[in-house]
Motif scaffolding. Structure first.
Motif, mmCIF file in Angstrom:
data_model
loop_
_atom_site.group_PDB
_atom_site.id
_atom_site.type_symbol
_atom_site.label_atom_id
_atom_site.label_comp_id
_atom_site.label_asym_id
_atom_site.label_seq_id
_atom_site.Cartn_x
_atom_site.Cartn_y
_atom_site.Cartn_z
ATOM 1 N N PRO A 117 22.225 80.865 60.270
ATOM 2 C CA PRO A 117 21.387 79.885 59.206
ATOM 3 C C PRO A 117 22.019 79.079 58.271
ATOM 4 O O PRO A 117 21.546 78.004 58.025
ATOM 5 N N GLY A 118 23.303 79.252 58.223
ATOM 6 C CA GLY A 118 24.318 78.679 56.907
ATOM 7 C C GLY A 118 24.693 77.296 57.642
ATOM 8 O O GLY A 118 25.331 76.571 56.827
ATOM 9 N N ILE A 119 24.708 77.090 59.045
ATOM 10 C CA ILE A 119 25.348 75.862 59.568
ATOM 11 C C ILE A 119 24.398 74.794 59.126
ATOM 12 O O ILE A 119 23.194 74.695 58.845
ATOM 13 N N THR A 120 25.090 73.532 58.724
ATOM 14 C CA THR A 120 24.417 72.339 58.282
ATOM 15 C C THR A 120 24.000 71.501 59.533
ATOM 16 O O THR A 120 24.711 71.724 60.387
ATOM 17 N N ARG A 121 22.955 70.530 59.429
ATOM 18 C CA ARG A 121 22.683 69.747 60.478
ATOM 19 C C ARG A 121 23.676 69.148 60.970
ATOM 20 O O ARG A 121 23.708 68.491 62.213
ATOM 21 N N GLU A 122 24.531 68.351 59.944
ATOM 22 C CA GLU A 122 25.724 67.613 60.352
ATOM 23 C C GLU A 122 26.520 68.436 61.259
ATOM 24 O O GLU A 122 27.355 67.795 62.206
ATOM 25 N N GLU A 123 26.992 69.514 60.786
ATOM 26 C CA GLU A 123 28.001 70.528 61.284
ATOM 27 C C GLU A 123 27.493 70.682 62.735
ATOM 28 O O GLU A 123 28.450 70.637 63.796
ATOM 29 N N LEU A 124 26.244 70.922 63.003
ATOM 30 C CA LEU A 124 25.677 71.441 64.347
ATOM 31 C C LEU A 124 25.770 70.142 65.204
ATOM 32 O O LEU A 124 26.054 70.346 66.134
ATOM 33 N N ASN A 125 25.311 68.695 64.551
ATOM 34 C CA ASN A 125 25.562 67.894 65.616
ATOM 35 C C ASN A 125 26.735 67.286 65.956
ATOM 36 O O ASN A 125 26.924 66.779 67.129
ATOM 37 N N ALA A 126 27.650 67.644 65.012
ATOM 38 C CA ALA A 126 29.332 67.185 65.284
ATOM 39 C C ALA A 126 29.487 68.015 66.677
ATOM 40 O O ALA A 126 30.295 67.492 67.477
ATOM 41 N N LEU A 174 27.404 69.323 68.630
ATOM 42 C CA LEU A 174 26.665 69.081 69.914
ATOM 43 C C LEU A 174 26.886 68.056 70.764
ATOM 44 O O LEU A 174 26.627 67.802 72.063
ATOM 45 N N LYS A 175 27.538 67.036 69.869
ATOM 46 C CA LYS A 175 27.877 65.690 70.477
ATOM 47 C C LYS A 175 28.768 65.577 71.626
ATOM 48 O O LYS A 175 28.707 65.328 72.682
ATOM 49 N N LYS A 176 29.621 66.875 71.347
ATOM 50 C CA LYS A 176 30.572 67.321 72.640
ATOM 51 C C LYS A 176 29.862 67.459 73.977
ATOM 52 O O LYS A 176 30.428 67.447 75.014
ATOM 53 N N TYR A 177 28.601 67.902 73.883
ATOM 54 C CA TYR A 177 27.798 68.021 75.259
ATOM 55 C C TYR A 177 26.946 66.817 75.360
ATOM 56 O O TYR A 177 25.974 67.075 76.417
ATOM 57 N N GLY A 178 27.000 66.049 74.994
ATOM 58 C CA GLY A 178 25.981 64.760 74.814
ATOM 59 C C GLY A 178 24.696 65.299 74.280
ATOM 60 O O GLY A 178 23.667 64.533 74.812
ATOM 61 N N LEU A 179 24.471 66.088 73.501
ATOM 62 C CA LEU A 179 23.046 66.512 72.924
ATOM 63 C C LEU A 179 23.227 66.055 71.621
ATOM 64 O O LEU A 179 24.071 66.036 70.670
ATOM 65 N N PHE A 180 21.991 66.158 70.949
ATOM 66 C CA PHE A 180 21.705 66.100 69.332
ATOM 67 C C PHE A 180 20.534 66.948 69.060
ATOM 68 O O PHE A 180 19.574 67.141 69.822
ATOM 69 N N PHE A 181 20.530 67.409 67.683
ATOM 70 C CA PHE A 181 19.289 68.113 67.147
ATOM 71 C C PHE A 181 18.626 66.871 66.238
ATOM 72 O O PHE A 181 19.158 66.447 65.226
ATOM 73 N N PRO A 182 17.467 66.495 66.328
ATOM 74 C CA PRO A 182 16.695 65.422 65.760
ATOM 75 C C PRO A 182 16.141 65.603 64.435
ATOM 76 O O PRO A 182 15.799 64.567 63.878
ATOM 77 N N VAL A 183 16.087 66.757 63.904
ATOM 78 C CA VAL A 183 15.563 66.998 62.567
ATOM 79 C C VAL A 183 16.494 66.563 61.470
ATOM 80 O O VAL A 183 17.291 67.222 61.509
ATOM 81 N N THR A 204 17.191 79.716 67.241
ATOM 82 C CA THR A 204 17.218 78.915 68.357
ATOM 83 C C THR A 204 16.523 77.683 68.571
ATOM 84 O O THR A 204 15.613 77.585 68.070
ATOM 85 N N LEU A 205 17.211 76.677 68.464
ATOM 86 C CA LEU A 205 16.527 75.314 68.471
ATOM 87 C C LEU A 205 16.610 74.612 69.883
ATOM 88 O O LEU A 205 17.618 74.889 70.527
ATOM 89 N N ARG A 206 15.778 73.832 70.036
ATOM 90 C CA ARG A 206 15.353 73.073 71.183
ATOM 91 C C ARG A 206 16.293 71.523 70.746
ATOM 92 O O ARG A 206 16.092 71.141 69.562
ATOM 93 N N VAL A 207 17.375 71.363 71.781
ATOM 94 C CA VAL A 207 17.940 70.125 71.252
ATOM 95 C C VAL A 207 17.631 69.082 72.442
ATOM 96 O O VAL A 207 17.147 69.392 73.264
ATOM 97 N N TYR A 208 18.245 67.872 72.297
ATOM 98 C CA TYR A 208 18.060 66.798 73.020
ATOM 99 C C TYR A 208 19.126 66.168 73.735
ATOM 100 O O TYR A 208 20.252 66.307 73.137
ATOM 101 N N GLY A 209 19.071 65.406 75.116
ATOM 102 C CA GLY A 209 20.146 64.502 75.339
ATOM 103 C C GLY A 209 20.168 63.327 74.306
ATOM 104 O O GLY A 209 19.184 62.811 74.250
ATOM 105 N N ILE A 210 21.342 62.840 74.391
ATOM 106 C CA ILE A 210 21.723 61.891 73.421
ATOM 107 C C ILE A 210 20.983 60.637 74.259
ATOM 108 O O ILE A 210 21.390 60.482 75.425
#
Lengths: 464, 464
Positions: free
Chosen positions: A113-122, A124-133, A210-216
């Motif tokens: 739970p302690g990860i921030t949305r920007e840390e997560l997106n950084a 995820l970007k390596k996988y071509g993914l992002f979290f939109p909220v 566990t979050l649903r993520v999306y393709g960039i």
């Protein structure tokens, strides 16, 4: 500090490293407040667990000593959610910020739970993914789940409740449950996932999410559209939505807020009511959507429309939008942020914003209006002096009028910030007898009322 | 019929017209079963309320006499949900089927629970709107909310839980609550909406339901794609999803099921593993999506792809898909339908369907496989003789193997049909200690255990 707390801390030290149990004055003070105008209050102790097992141990000990526990992410809440008014333990999740698993091809990621949305997106970007909220703050995922946060992309991708597929939760007695599964849909059992999301730490501590993520998206086009009046801008939003154009972002920023943006983000946007828009899709479809949108905004006296197709310019635009609250805060040293947060059916939005504008003028309050208008959600941002009784009275009057306007039209007192203590007074009016159902659930899941007590719903049944 | 029931019926007659309280043998028998293989059981009495107030009166009387109440829509449930094993009242909502309000420009409609999805869509069509959740049966909206139903379009538009914005619910004691609001999002209170959706009549009776509806898409293209093996078809689905093509429908129909379709719907589709697909969007975007999809299916030895752009042909294709369960039922007189319903993360789907196929062959059971594969949800359809112990044992064995395969891989025992009585035995395994949380909620909201007792979760706490 009373004897019970002292005994509890001693017992905590048997389970958790002593350097992760703090009564240091600075640490205590950091956990006494959030980003809102609500009055700070100190916890007795701050504990920094590293594992789910430790969270469970802490809850068992707190339960035994009947000491309150308030989960704490980054303290970016806006209604006093994390302020420990009943003291006790502030449970800080900053040491639990691992990405547990990325299931790239399932579009799923499990995080602590302690990860921030920007840390997560950084990552995820390596996988071509992002979290939109994307709420304004760079909040933790745990905090975002706890308040059912949303943001600029929720009009397309949904809110936290739409994008959390499973959570590991430690309950009041220390037991550990899962609220969902990895399946995209389920009709098994009662739906605990939705119930725990937005529970603001009152039902349990989230330890894995566990979050649903999306393709960039293949193609992204952003735009800034300026209007002569805020009414025209809002009516244009309603028309775009009703035309069924699948928009990814559609944000309103009024003139005072554009001024703050220009000052803070060194931009040079025209000081006019403005829509920030974004489209995601394939190249051909996007062209057709954008051209249709262009036609619609012309009907509402759009005086200028500027497209940002370059990633850098687009990021600048959205950073400016995201930093808006901080722009206000930095622009008003010595004052505190107060934000309204109603959400209404889309046909009621233009009237609601007109009404808010009139109330601001009548009460002589200098506020900006911004909002996730595609969802019918808007905010009035005010920089206030909480110790000035006249100003506080006017501010409260404004909030009251805005909430009453929304509730009378089928809306809600909080679209995304949550209840905390700031919106408790509207719970009975908004939910009626349903509030008693919520209180019964709180009571049966946390009978000693130790989980973020006296926030969101009361732990003791009200006579309705 | 015992004395309590007799006294209760007399009291009901003081509140409800006598001709809407029935103990007629035919009416009782109609309310003793659903569309599944589960053993029928008679209610003592069937009551047909006309208003929310009457539902509340009935609940108050049932509560006073401690008589079970099972809400009944059309009886199209597939796991025994509406079968009154504890007898008592079957509350039939067929006289509560009004459209209460259409808020066309808000994309919202409020209905009573007894309206069917086809009746609703016939009315919405006049406004250029449609409601996308489409289970196989022409079920009632109340029943669909009670089971958290989904269907062929859920991959794009979501499931019932995503599309119900508010409900009016009568609780066990007759009190009336609302579970949501008209706002597109809210962080106010605990999220009761999600909790009551999928509660299968165990927490309350739904008396009004506000749904999110959608504009009928500008352009629709449907397609039928045939493959050499079911594996190829499923792998193509996974590839299409991973490519991020925004598909509106993607349904798998295997060879035995195509045969049933051809017989029942007078179609002449090639008897091969087939995907039924649909795309919604603007003309240009759709062309690009379709051409990308064409490329992908070629990689999986797609032997034939046929597009249906005419409305009539498209409707024929989807009617054939929707009528599949009835095709099986009509093709096997004297037998009963048994359908598995697991849902898994998308990367586990191909393996799961291979495993199901192998189990069908090994157990020598003649079953068809179909599914909402875009969600990771698939069904094995079996026509069984419930009174043949050997066949029932093999059928139960198959279901058990399919569920165990899914649960071991993060899936769920039921993607959309619900628990009823058929999936109760998997609740502890799937939900672990979370089942106890569900039971506590059931117990505190229905302390006398009169609302669809002993379905979904038990009303008495289990020692886990």
């Amino acid at each position: 500090m009373n004897t019970a707390i002292h005994g509890m801390i001693e017992e905590l030290k048997e389970r958790i490293d002593a350097d992760r149990i703090s009564t240091n004055e600075t640490v205590i003070e950091q956990h006494s407040k959030d980003e809102s105008y609500h009055t700070p209050s100190n916890p007795d102790v701050v504990v920094f667990p590293k594992t789910t097992k430790e969270v469970s141990e802490i809850m068992k000990i707190a339960n035994q000593y009947e000491v309150p526990v308030v989960p704490f992410g980054l303290g970016s809440s806006l209604e006093g959610h994390v302020i420990p008014y009943d003291h006790g333990i502030s449970m800080d999740f900053s040491l639990m910020k691992q990405i547990v698993e990325i299931r790239e091809k399932d579009f799923l990621v499990t995080v602590q739970p302690g990860i921030t949305r920007e840390e997560l997106n950084a990552e995820l970007k390596k996988y071509g993914l992002f979290f939109p909220v994307d709420p304004g703050a760079n909040a933790t995922i745990g905090g975002m789940a706890a308040t059912n946060a949303s943001g600029t992309m929720s009009v397309k991708y949904g809110i936290m409740r739409d994008n959390v597929r499973d959570m590991e939760v430690v309950l009041a007695d220390g037991s550990i449950i899962h609220t969902g599964s990895l399946a995209a849909k389920s009709s098994s059992g009662l739906h605990l996932n939705g119930l725990f999301i937005g529970s603001e730490g009152t039902l349990g501590c989230f330890t894995e999410i566990t979050l649903r993520v999306y393709g960039i998206p293949e193609h992204i086009t952003a735009a800034r559209a300026c209007f002569e009046t805020i009414d025209d801008a809002v009516e244009a939003v309603v028309a775009i939505l009703q035309a069924g154009i699948p928009i990814a972002r559609i944000e309103l920023v009024d003139e005072p807020s554009i001024e703050q943006v220009n000052k803070h983000s060194k931009t040079n946007y025209p000081v006019k009511p403005t829509l920030f828009l974004e489209f995601h899709g394939n190249e051909q479809g996007l062209k057709q959507d954008v051209s249709f949108m262009r036609e619609i905004v012309q009907d509402f006296q759009c005086s200028e429309i500027h497209f940002e197709t370059e990633t850098a310019e687009r990021n600048k635009l959205w950073d400016a939008r995201h930093n808006l609250a901080y722009a206000y805060i930095h622009g008003h040293p010595g004052r505190k942020l107060m934000v309204t947060d109603v959400c209404l059916p889309i046909t009621e939005l233009a009237g609601a914003i007109r009404h808010a504008r009139e109330a601001l003028t009548r009460l002589d309050l200098p506020g900006g209006i911004v909002g996730h208008v595609g969802d019918g959600n808007y905010h009035v941002l005010l920089m206030i002096k909480p110790d000035d009784p006249v100003e506080m009275e006017k501010t409260n009057q404004l909030n009251e009028e805005i909430v009453q306007y929304a509730l009378k039209r089928g809306g809600t007192c909080t679209g995304e910030h949550g209840v905390g203590i700031g919106k408790q007074k509207y719970q009975k009016q908004e939910h009626g007898d349903a509030l008693q159902v919520m209180e019964k659930i709180k009571q049966v899941l946390d009978p000693k009322n130790i989980l973020n007590p006296n926030k969101l719903v009361s732990g003791t049944l009200q006579d309705l």
